[in-house]
Design an enzyme around this catalytic site. Sequence first.
Site, mmCIF file in Angstrom:
data_model
loop_
_atom_site.group_PDB
_atom_site.id
_atom_site.type_symbol
_atom_site.label_atom_id
_atom_site.label_comp_id
_atom_site.label_asym_id
_atom_site.label_seq_id
_atom_site.Cartn_x
_atom_site.Cartn_y
_atom_site.Cartn_z
ATOM 1 N N ASN A 50 -5.097 -6.706 1.588
ATOM 2 C CA ASN A 50 -5.953 -6.337 2.738
ATOM 3 C C ASN A 50 -7.073 -7.406 3.108
ATOM 4 O OD1 ASN A 50 -4.832 -4.389 1.245
ATOM 5 N ND2 ASN A 50 -4.892 -3.278 2.909
ATOM 6 N N HIS A 57 -3.039 -7.097 10.513
ATOM 7 C CA HIS A 57 -3.865 -8.074 9.798
ATOM 8 C C HIS A 57 -3.893 -9.689 10.639
ATOM 9 C CE1 HIS A 57 -3.357 -5.482 5.765
ATOM 10 N NE2 HIS A 57 -4.280 -5.065 6.807
ATOM 11 N N GLU A 82 0.856 -1.209 -0.120
ATOM 12 C CA GLU A 82 -0.084 0.032 0.038
ATOM 13 C C GLU A 82 0.885 1.332 -0.081
ATOM 14 O OE1 GLU A 82 -2.848 -1.570 3.531
ATOM 15 O OE2 GLU A 82 -2.251 0.483 3.507
HETATM 16 P P1 FAE Z 1 -12.762 -7.897 13.905
HETATM 17 O O1 FAE Z 1 -13.192 -7.129 13.125
HETATM 18 O O2 FAE Z 1 -11.467 -7.893 14.949
HETATM 19 O O3 FAE Z 1 -13.977 -8.242 15.213
HETATM 20 C C1 FAE Z 1 -13.768 -8.766 16.551
HETATM 21 C C2 FAE Z 1 -14.981 -8.387 17.454
HETATM 22 O O4 FAE Z 1 -14.881 -9.108 18.565
HETATM 23 C C3 FAE Z 1 -14.099 -6.985 18.385
HETATM 24 O O5 FAE Z 1 -14.874 -5.989 18.055
HETATM 25 C C4 FAE Z 1 -13.740 -7.330 19.298
HETATM 26 O O6 FAE Z 1 -13.507 -6.003 20.144
HETATM 27 C C5 FAE Z 1 -14.759 -8.194 19.769
HETATM 28 N N1 FAE Z 1 -14.270 -9.339 20.773
HETATM 29 C C6 FAE Z 1 -13.207 -9.911 21.147
HETATM 30 N N2 FAE Z 1 -12.983 -10.869 22.048
HETATM 31 C C7 FAE Z 1 -14.168 -10.764 22.565
HETATM 32 C C8 FAE Z 1 -14.914 -11.496 23.591
HETATM 33 N N3 FAE Z 1 -14.400 -12.303 24.297
HETATM 34 N N4 FAE Z 1 -16.284 -11.101 23.885
HETATM 35 C C9 FAE Z 1 -16.814 -10.197 23.011
HETATM 36 N N5 FAE Z 1 -16.439 -9.408 22.273
HETATM 37 C C10 FAE Z 1 -15.103 -9.843 21.698
HETATM 38 O O7 FAE Z 1 -12.674 -9.394 13.671
HETATM 39 N N6 FAE Z 1 -8.040 -4.613 6.655
HETATM 40 C C11 FAE Z 1 -8.440 -4.354 5.347
HETATM 41 O O8 FAE Z 1 -9.010 -5.232 4.745
HETATM 42 N N7 FAE Z 1 -8.311 -3.128 4.873
HETATM 43 C C12 FAE Z 1 -7.886 -2.101 5.700
HETATM 44 O O9 FAE Z 1 -7.602 -1.135 4.966
HETATM 45 C C13 FAE Z 1 -7.254 -2.585 6.983
HETATM 46 N N8 FAE Z 1 -6.723 -1.704 7.756
HETATM 47 C C14 FAE Z 1 -6.412 -1.969 8.979
HETATM 48 C C15 FAE Z 1 -5.759 -0.870 9.907
HETATM 49 C C16 FAE Z 1 -5.828 -1.210 11.193
HETATM 50 C C17 FAE Z 1 -5.129 0.079 12.084
HETATM 51 C C18 FAE Z 1 -6.081 -2.451 11.570
HETATM 52 C C19 FAE Z 1 -5.954 -2.676 13.469
HETATM 53 C C20 FAE Z 1 -6.693 -3.370 11.031
HETATM 54 C C21 FAE Z 1 -6.940 -3.156 9.553
HETATM 55 N N9 FAE Z 1 -7.446 -3.967 8.739
HETATM 56 C C22 FAE Z 1 -7.724 -3.829 7.301
HETATM 57 C C23 FAE Z 1 -7.789 -5.446 9.241
HETATM 58 C C24 FAE Z 1 -9.171 -5.709 9.557
HETATM 59 O O10 FAE Z 1 -9.664 -4.483 10.062
HETATM 60 C C25 FAE Z 1 -9.431 -7.042 10.134
HETATM 61 O O11 FAE Z 1 -8.916 -8.086 9.378
HETATM 62 C C26 FAE Z 1 -10.803 -7.212 10.197
HETATM 63 O O12 FAE Z 1 -11.342 -6.290 11.137
HETATM 64 C C27 FAE Z 1 -11.145 -8.702 11.136
HETATM 65 O O13 FAE Z 1 -12.490 -8.985 11.216
HETATM 66 P P2 FAE Z 1 -12.923 -10.149 11.957
HETATM 67 O O14 FAE Z 1 -14.330 -10.003 11.545
HETATM 68 O O15 FAE Z 1 -12.266 -11.357 11.833
#
Ligand code: FAE
Length: 547
Positions: free
Chosen positions: A526, A488, A403
């Site tokens: 991503n 990621h 990126e």
């Molecule tokens: P996620 O979105 O992490 O959701 C999991 C949720 O579960 C969270 O809200 C937690 O707080 C919650 N949780 C965890 N444990 C518990 C528990 N025990 N009880 C209740 N709640 C809980 O999971 N990806 C892209 O494709 N493009 C981008 O531009 C990009 N930029 C990023 C920039 C940053 C700074 C970060 C941190 C990540 C980025 N990502 C990007 C990665 C992407 O946000 C990530 O892959 C997804 O959010 C993962 O999705 P999930 O549904 O696996």
Amino acid sequence: MSDTTQQNKDFRGVSRRRFIAGTSSILGAMTLAGHAAAAAEQVVTAAGPIASGAHVPVLVIGTGYGGSVAALRLAQAGVDVQMIEMGMAWDTPGSDGKIFANTTSPDYRSYWLRTRTKQPLSNFLGFPIDKDVPLYTGILDAEEMGGIIVYQGRGVGGGSLVNGGMAVTPKRENFGAILPSVDADEMYGTYYPRANAGLGVGTVDPTWFESADCYQYARVGRKQAQRSGFPFVFVPDVYDWDYMEQEAAGTVPKSALAGEILYGNNYGKKSLQKTYLAQAAATGKVTISPLHKVTSVSPAAAGGYTVVIDQLNTTGGTTATKTVTADRVFFAAGSVGTSKLLVKLKATGALPSLNSEIGQGWGDNGNVMCGRANHLWDPTGALQASIPCGGIDNWTAGGAFAEVAPLPTGIETYASFYLSITKNPNRAQFSWNATTNSVDLNWQTAWKQPAIDMAKSIFDKINAKEGTIYRTDLFGTYKIWGDHLTYHPLGGAVLNKATDNYGRLQGYSGLYVIDGSLIPGNTSVNPFVTITALAERNIETIIATDL
Ligand code: FAE
């Protein structure tokens, strides 16, 4: 023509408004177009949090991509869904009138239960830039696992609250290595398009891009990539591109052009609160309990599962412990959250029949960061849109997709900054540590070396061509590579290994995994579009056959 180029062309071929209107079979155009600019979305209903003793048909742990897809599709199928989220709702402004803090001035809202910031770029001009903040259940978790800091979003919307919104469908020829047991025809014919529509993905207007001050850094990135023979591709994003153009014109409050990203965007970004979760809330069948953390899931004597949940206050203390029963439980706590829960539950006897694949196959999507110092005749701009819009594709030849990222400091830095996604083959494993009563990850910092080598396949060449050097002041003193982190995390409950080919956990009927932990460590780009598309695929089969 590559798939990515073709996809970008397809996105450009339709105007964004027509694209949005065309998605109405999936999600109402009203939501995507109408709410993109809104600062807050009330997806947490007035029903109040889950009560102890409740019996629910479906409980979803986590409100990120996987959890939001599951909740929406189950609700549309007529099922009542309870979503449990450890982070905050993020729908109420702070004392400054804004919900989210700016990247340049982190405050109590910025970090999950830390008293000092842990910024991904820890230094600037060689000086440390971290600062003290009050302990609070803030939006970005910098979770220090073995040898790596894993950044994750905390709150209703999960990672969509903090991420860059870059919404990339992998090239089809790479898909076999990403999810080998999944039918690529189905994914590219049905589920990737469904995910892109549901997320509200679009691409920067290429004509506007050529003249926008805020993308000078991206044009410099493109010029230098192309001069070294690398393809530069536009990268789709869920940011509302029309809104960004209005920001540049000065007609609306600024978000991407005010440097907002890492701690949330007050405007412009179509986070899950504005897409999937808004649609889920509109069904009237989805209830979300923020500041609730699941600590245990075990079979209930009368059938279904007993779920233990801690209710948290904003300094992380437990104010109540609730026990509820759920007929079915979806683990959507993200790669780290789901893996940690499952490893603990298997090791401590709550779910002993989970198989030995639990906790395996974790990777960092090959993330590594670096900066380059440009000549004075190649300024990258004092004003930089915080939303990246392009990348350098050397996946096939050198194993890296980079990126072209912003450094939105507000001053001219003459720096080019990149987050590379590489084909790093190293995989780590989560395991239960009975001594500390916690879950460890055995990642080693040295395992980033293949990622660095692959990123160098791009940047050594650009530096040689341009007569430039790497920045050494962004990640410490005289440190070139940001090799201490990932944005990621992927894997830990891999599809068709820890689960069946649709995310049903082996050993327990009615338990499912539906988040990034299903994906074995790398997506070549991503990850969130792939997480969303896989969730769309899996939930369709689960609804058709299990409910
Ligand atoms: P996620 O979105 O992490 O959701 C999991 C949720 O579960 C969270 O809200 C937690 O707080 C919650 N949780 C965890 N444990 C518990 C528990 N025990 N009880 C209740 N709640 C809980 O999971 N990806 C892209 O494709 N493009 C981008 O531009 C990009 N930029 C990023 C920039 C940053 C700074 C970060 C941190 C990540 C980025 N990502 C990007 C990665 C992407 O946000 C990530 O892959 C997804 O959010 C993962 O999705 P999930 O549904 O696996």
